[in-house]
Design an enzyme around this catalytic site. Structure first.
Site, PDB file in Angstrom:
ATOM      1  N   CYS A   1      24.711  17.480  26.172  1.00 12.78           N
ATOM      2  CA  CYS A   1      24.672  18.721  25.392  1.00 12.78           C
ATOM      3  C   CYS A   1      23.402  19.023  24.598  1.00 12.78           C
ATOM      4  O   CYS A   1      23.014  20.185  24.514  1.00 12.78           O
ATOM      5  CB  CYS A   1      25.874  18.785  24.474  1.00 12.78           C
TER       6      CYS A   1
ATOM      7  N   LYS B   1      24.545   6.458  25.441  1.00 14.15           N
ATOM      8  CA  LYS B   1      24.780   5.790  24.160  1.00 14.15           C
ATOM      9  C   LYS B   1      25.857   4.742  24.403  1.00 14.15           C
ATOM     10  O   LYS B   1      26.463   4.716  25.485  1.00 14.15           O
ATOM     11  CB  LYS B   1      25.209   6.795  23.086  1.00 14.15           C
TER      12      LYS B   1
HETATM   13  P1  NAD Z   1      33.120  18.278  32.003  1.00 11.40           P
HETATM   14  O1  NAD Z   1      32.221  18.626  33.115  1.00 11.40           O
HETATM   15  O2  NAD Z   1      33.439  16.846  31.717  1.00 11.40           O
HETATM   16  O3  NAD Z   1      34.540  19.010  32.231  1.00 11.40           O
HETATM   17  C1  NAD Z   1      34.671  20.340  32.620  1.00 11.40           C
HETATM   18  C2  NAD Z   1      35.845  20.429  33.602  1.00 11.40           C
HETATM   19  O4  NAD Z   1      36.105  21.811  33.896  1.00 11.40           O
HETATM   20  C3  NAD Z   1      35.567  19.755  34.958  1.00 11.40           C
HETATM   21  O5  NAD Z   1      36.534  18.737  35.187  1.00 11.40           O
HETATM   22  C4  NAD Z   1      35.674  20.913  35.968  1.00 11.40           C
HETATM   23  O6  NAD Z   1      36.261  20.522  37.207  1.00 11.40           O
HETATM   24  C5  NAD Z   1      36.571  21.885  35.233  1.00 11.40           C
HETATM   25  N1  NAD Z   1      36.487  23.256  35.733  1.00 11.40           N
HETATM   26  C6  NAD Z   1      35.374  23.987  36.025  1.00 11.40           C
HETATM   27  N2  NAD Z   1      35.732  25.217  36.445  1.00 11.40           N
HETATM   28  C7  NAD Z   1      37.081  25.284  36.429  1.00 11.40           C
HETATM   29  C8  NAD Z   1      38.048  26.291  36.741  1.00 11.40           C
HETATM   30  N3  NAD Z   1      37.661  27.481  37.170  1.00 11.40           N
HETATM   31  N4  NAD Z   1      39.350  25.995  36.605  1.00 11.40           N
HETATM   32  C9  NAD Z   1      39.752  24.765  36.182  1.00 11.40           C
HETATM   33  N5  NAD Z   1      38.901  23.781  35.851  1.00 11.40           N
HETATM   34  C10 NAD Z   1      37.575  24.020  35.974  1.00 11.40           C
HETATM   35  O7  NAD Z   1      32.534  18.983  30.700  1.00 11.40           O
HETATM   36  P2  NAD Z   1      32.726  18.541  29.162  1.00 11.40           P
HETATM   37  O8  NAD Z   1      31.757  17.475  28.814  1.00 11.40           O
HETATM   38  O9  NAD Z   1      34.185  18.364  28.874  1.00 11.40           O
HETATM   39  O10 NAD Z   1      32.213  19.873  28.444  1.00 11.40           O
HETATM   40  C11 NAD Z   1      32.971  21.062  28.442  1.00 11.40           C
HETATM   41  C12 NAD Z   1      32.368  22.008  27.426  1.00 11.40           C
HETATM   42  O11 NAD Z   1      32.452  21.434  26.118  1.00 11.40           O
HETATM   43  C13 NAD Z   1      30.878  22.307  27.647  1.00 11.40           C
HETATM   44  O12 NAD Z   1      30.647  23.639  27.316  1.00 11.40           O
HETATM   45  C14 NAD Z   1      30.190  21.393  26.659  1.00 11.40           C
HETATM   46  O13 NAD Z   1      28.966  21.926  26.244  1.00 11.40           O
HETATM   47  C15 NAD Z   1      31.155  21.360  25.512  1.00 11.40           C
HETATM   48  N6  NAD Z   1      31.107  20.151  24.673  1.00 11.40           N
HETATM   49  C16 NAD Z   1      31.005  18.910  25.241  1.00 11.40           C
HETATM   50  C17 NAD Z   1      31.014  17.770  24.431  1.00 11.40           C
HETATM   51  C18 NAD Z   1      30.916  16.369  25.013  1.00 11.40           C
HETATM   52  O14 NAD Z   1      30.850  15.421  24.243  1.00 11.40           O
HETATM   53  N7  NAD Z   1      30.897  16.195  26.317  1.00 11.40           N
HETATM   54  C19 NAD Z   1      31.170  17.895  23.044  1.00 11.40           C
HETATM   55  C20 NAD Z   1      31.283  19.179  22.506  1.00 11.40           C
HETATM   56  C21 NAD Z   1      31.259  20.297  23.335  1.00 11.40           C
HETATM   57  C1  UGA Z   2      26.562  15.229  20.185  1.00 13.18           C
HETATM   58  C2  UGA Z   2      26.959  15.629  18.749  1.00 13.18           C
HETATM   59  O1  UGA Z   2      26.812  14.489  17.896  1.00 13.18           O
HETATM   60  C3  UGA Z   2      28.405  16.128  18.693  1.00 13.18           C
HETATM   61  O2  UGA Z   2      28.706  16.590  17.383  1.00 13.18           O
HETATM   62  C4  UGA Z   2      28.562  17.284  19.695  1.00 13.18           C
HETATM   63  O3  UGA Z   2      29.904  17.732  19.726  1.00 13.18           O
HETATM   64  C5  UGA Z   2      28.171  16.810  21.079  1.00 13.18           C
HETATM   65  O4  UGA Z   2      26.792  16.333  21.049  1.00 13.18           O
HETATM   66  C6  UGA Z   2      28.206  17.894  22.116  1.00 13.18           C
HETATM   67  O5  UGA Z   2      28.133  19.058  21.805  1.00 13.18           O
HETATM   68  O6  UGA Z   2      28.276  17.476  23.276  1.00 13.18           O
HETATM   69  P1  UGA Z   2      26.980  13.105  21.739  1.00 13.18           P
HETATM   70  O7  UGA Z   2      25.906  13.713  22.573  1.00 13.18           O
HETATM   71  O8  UGA Z   2      28.250  12.707  22.389  1.00 13.18           O
HETATM   72  O9  UGA Z   2      27.391  14.129  20.563  1.00 13.18           O
HETATM   73  O10 UGA Z   2      26.433  11.802  20.997  1.00 13.18           O
HETATM   74  P2  UGA Z   2      25.466  11.578  19.728  1.00 13.18           P
HETATM   75  O11 UGA Z   2      26.039  10.500  18.917  1.00 13.18           O
HETATM   76  O12 UGA Z   2      25.130  12.826  19.039  1.00 13.18           O
HETATM   77  O13 UGA Z   2      24.153  10.988  20.420  1.00 13.18           O
HETATM   78  C7  UGA Z   2      23.315  11.795  21.228  1.00 13.18           C
HETATM   79  C8  UGA Z   2      22.084  11.014  21.619  1.00 13.18           C
HETATM   80  O14 UGA Z   2      21.222  10.834  20.503  1.00 13.18           O
HETATM   81  C9  UGA Z   2      22.381   9.611  22.165  1.00 13.18           C
HETATM   82  O15 UGA Z   2      21.525   9.348  23.251  1.00 13.18           O
HETATM   83  C10 UGA Z   2      22.058   8.724  20.984  1.00 13.18           C
HETATM   84  O16 UGA Z   2      21.730   7.423  21.356  1.00 13.18           O
HETATM   85  C11 UGA Z   2      20.879   9.462  20.366  1.00 13.18           C
HETATM   86  N1  UGA Z   2      20.658   9.160  18.939  1.00 13.18           N
HETATM   87  C12 UGA Z   2      21.615   9.453  18.017  1.00 13.18           C
HETATM   88  C13 UGA Z   2      19.442   8.626  18.531  1.00 13.18           C
HETATM   89  O17 UGA Z   2      18.549   8.363  19.356  1.00 13.18           O
HETATM   90  N2  UGA Z   2      19.242   8.382  17.189  1.00 13.18           N
HETATM   91  C14 UGA Z   2      20.183   8.655  16.251  1.00 13.18           C
HETATM   92  O18 UGA Z   2      19.935   8.423  15.054  1.00 13.18           O
HETATM   93  C15 UGA Z   2      21.400   9.206  16.671  1.00 13.18           C
END
Ligand code: NAD
Ligand code: UGA
Length: 455
Positions: free
Chosen positions: A272, A335
Site C-alpha cells: 500500500c 516485514k
Molecule cells: P487482496 O488482493 O488481498 O484482496 C482483494 C480480493 O478481492 C481478492 O481476493 C480478489 O479476488 C477479490 N476480488 C476482486 N474483484 C472482485 C469481484 N469483482 N468480486 C469479488 N471479489 C473480487 O487485497 P487487500 O490487501 O485485502 O486490499 C484490499 C483493499 O484494502 C485495497 O484497496 C488496499 O489498498 C486496502 N488496504 C489494504 C491493507 C493491507 O494491509 N493489505 C490495509 C489497509 C487497506
Molecule cells: C501500513 C500502515 O501501517 C497501515 O496503517 C495501513 O492500513 C496499511 O499500510 C495499508 O494501507 O495497507 P503495512 O504496510 O501492513 O501497514 O505495514 P507497516 O508496519 O506500516 O510497514 C510498512 C513497511 O515499512 C514495512 O516494510 C516495514 O518494515 C517498514 N518500516 C516500518 C520501516 O522500514 N521502518 C519503520 O520504522 C516502520
C-alpha cells in the site's frame, strides 16, 4: 438478524469480517470472492494469509455467523450492509499508468451490486480509493434505478499486516465518512453501531466522505514519509559517523515528533505505501497541483534510492564484485510476521544482486511460496532454502531483509564457521547484535551506522 456482506476475501476483507463476526453475534457475516481457491482456504485450517491469531479468530465464528462463499449475487441480495474490499492496485496500462489506481475491480463490484439489489443497501468503501470515488460509485448505483436506495459510506482500513488481529481488536480510530443528509447520517450511525460492539464511541470518528477518503491516503503518505525521512538521514550518518538509531531516539523523544516509525531500514515495502502515495501524486497532478505532487513523489524516490544504495554498499564492501559469490538473503516478506511479499525491498535487492551475477539463495519462514512467484523469471539464478543455516552455508554474505524474531536468536558462531571468509553481514533492518557478530569474526554493515570491519 441483519446481514453484512464483504466483497473481497483478501488481507483486509477476511480478517476484518472475522473480527466483526466475533464481536457482533447479532449479525450474519458473509465474505465472497471470485477466487474459489481463496474461499476454500478460508474454510480450511490453512488460511490463505498468514497472520498471528487469525486462524483462532476465524475458527470461533466459522459457519456460525461467519460464512465464506463464491456466490456474489446471492450475498448481495441478502445483505443490508455491503463492504467492498477488492484490490485497487496501481494501473499498469493506459492513462495514469504507474500512478493512478486501477479501478476496474471496484467498478465491476458496483455494477454487480446494482444488478442484484432488490432492497435498500448501505455500501461501504473499505478499499483504499482516490478521493471522490464514492461519487462515481453513487452514479453507477443509481443510474436507471429509482426503486432501490444506495447510501455510500467511506470506512477505510488502517490495520497493518502482521498485527492485523490486534489492530482490529483495538483500533486507534474507526473512520466513517458519509454525506450530510438524513439518509447519510442514518447510514453512518448504523455502521457506527456495528463497531460500537467493541470500539469505544469516542474512537469512532465521523467525517464527510471526501475527508475520509483523503485521510486514508494521507495517513499512509505520512507514515511512509517518516521512514523516507529517517532513511535519508541514514545515508548522511554513514558519511559522518553519526548513528541513525541514536538520532532517531533523540528526535523521537520530542513529543511533537514521536518515536514510532523512525526505524531506518533497507526501505519500506508492502502493498500500500507506494501505491497510495502514487495515487495521491496522480490526484494532485490531476488537480494541477504539480508542486504538491512532486513533494510526495520524493517519498517513493527516496525509498528506491535506499534499496539501491543498500546493494551498492554490498558490492563496494565485497571488493567491488559479487559475481559468482553465494549471498544468502535472510527474509523475503516485506516485514516480520507475514508471508506477504508485495513490494518487498527483498525483491529489488535480489534482482539487483542476480544482475550482478551473484548466486542468490533466499530463505524465509513464511514467504518462500510468494518469493518463488516473484522471482520466477530469474530461473537458475536464484535458489530457495527454508533452513537459514543451510542457506548461509558456503555463502560470502548474509543480507537481512526482514526483521523476523528468529533471526535474532540464530547460532551465528555456527553460521560463521560454515561461511566463506571474509564473511559479511549486511543488516538491512538493524535488528541483530552487531558487536557480538563482529566479535565472532563477521564484517558487519548496518544501516546508518559505522561498519564494524576487520578488513
Ligand atoms: P487482496 O488482493 O488481498 O484482496 C482483494 C480480493 O478481492 C481478492 O481476493 C480478489 O479476488 C477479490 N476480488 C476482486 N474483484 C472482485 C469481484 N469483482 N468480486 C469479488 N471479489 C473480487 O487485497 P487487500 O490487501 O485485502 O486490499 C484490499 C483493499 O484494502 C485495497 O484497496 C488496499 O489498498 C486496502 N488496504 C489494504 C491493507 C493491507 O494491509 N493489505 C490495509 C489497509 C487497506
Ligand atoms: C501500513 C500502515 O501501517 C497501515 O496503517 C495501513 O492500513 C496499511 O499500510 C495499508 O494501507 O495497507 P503495512 O504496510 O501492513 O501497514 O505495514 P507497516 O508496519 O506500516 O510497514 C510498512 C513497511 O515499512 C514495512 O516494510 C516495514 O518494515 C517498514 N518500516 C516500518 C520501516 O522500514 N521502518 C519503520 O520504522 C516502520
Amino acid at each position: 438478524m441483519k446481514t453484512i456482506l464483504c466483497i473481497g476475501a483478501g488481507y483486509v476483507g477476511g480478517p476484518t469480517m472475522a473480527m466483526i463476526a466475533r464481536k457482533c453475534p447479532d449479525y450474519r457475516v458473509i465474505v465472497v470472492d471470485i477466487d474459489a481457491a481463496r474461499i476454500k482456504a478460508w474454510q480450511s485450517d490453512r488460511l490463505p494469509i498468514y497472520e498471528p491469531g487469525l486462524q483462532e479468530l476465524v475458527q470461533l465464528s466459522l459457519n456460525k455467523n461467519l460464512f465464506f462463499s463464491t456466490d456474489v449475487a446471492q450475498g448481495i441480495r441478502e445483505a443490508d450492509i455491503i463492504f467492498v474490499s477488492v484490490n485497487t492496485p496501481t494501473k499498469t496500462f493506459g492513462q495514469g499508468a504507474g500512478r493512478a489506481a486501477d479501478l476496474q475491480y471496484w467498478e465491476k463490484t458496483a455494477r454487480e451490486i446494482k444488478a442484484n439489489s432488490t432492497s435498500d443497501k448501505i455500501v461501504v468503501e473499505k478499499s483504499t480509493l482516490p478521493v471522490r470515488t464514492a461519487e462515481a460509485m453513487e452514479r453507477i448505483l443509481h443510474s436507471g434505478n429509482k426503486t432501490v436506495h444506495f447510501e455510500v459510506l467511506s470506512n477505510p482500513e488502517f490495520l497493518a499486516e502482521g498485527t492485523a488481529v490486534k489492530d482490529l481488536e483495538n483500533p486507534d480510530r474507526v473512520l466513517i465518512g458519509g454525506h450530510a443528509t438524513e439518509t447519510g447520517r442514518r447510514a453512518q450511525s448504523a455502521l457506527a453501531d456495528v463497531y460500537a460492539n467493541w470500539v469505544p464511541r469516542a474512537r469512532i470518528l465521523t467525517t464527510s466522505v471526501w475527508s475520509s477518503e483523503l485521510s486514508k491516503l494521507a495517513a499512509n503518505a505520512f507514515l511512509a514519509q517518516r521512514i523516507s525521512s529517517i532513511n535519508s538521514l541514514s545515508a548522511l550518518c554513514e558519511r559522518t559517523e553519526a548513528d541513525v538509531t541514536e538520532v532517531a531516539r533523540a528526535i523521537g523523544m520530542d513529543a511533537r515528533i514521536g518515536s514510532r516509525f523512525l526505524n531506518a531500514s533497507v526501505g519500506f515495502g508492502g502493498s500500500c505505501f507506494k501505491k497510495d502515495i502514487l495515487n495521491l501524486v496522480y490526484l494532485c497532478q490531476h488537480y494541477g497541483l504539480s508542486e504538491v505532487a512532486d513533494y510526495w513523489e520524493q517519498v517513493v524516490t527516496m525509498n528506491e534510492y535506499q534499496e539501491d544504495r543498500f546493494v551498492r554498499k554490498m558490492i563496494s564492501a565485497m571488493f567491488n564484485t559479487v559475481a559468482g559469490k553465494r549471498i544468502a538473503v535472510f527474509g523475503f516478506a516485506f516485514k516480520a510476521d507475514t508471508g506477504d511479499t508485495r513490494e518487498s525491498p527483498a525483491i529489488r535487492v535480489s534482482r539487483f544482486l542476480a544482475d550482478e551475477r551473484a548466486a542468490v539463495v533466499v530463505t524465509d519462514p513464511e514467504a518462500l511460496g510468494n518469493a518463488r512467484k516473484d522471482l520466477v523469471d530469474l530461473g537458475e539464478k536464484i535458489s530457495f532454502e527454508p533452513d537459514p543455516y543451510k542457506a548461509a552455508s558456503g555463502s560470502h554474505a548474509l543480507a537481512v531483509m526482514t526483521d523476523w524474531a528468529e533471526y535474532k536468536t540464530l547460532d551465528y558462531r555456527k553460521i560463521y564457521e560454515n561461511m566463506e571468509k571474509p564473511a559479511f553481514i549486511f543488516d538491512g533492518r538493524n535488528c541483530l547484535n552487531h558487536q557480538e557478530l563482529y566479535e565472532i569474526g563477521f564484517n558487519v554493515y548496518p544501516i546508518g551506522k559505522v561498519p564494524l570491519s576487520h578488513l
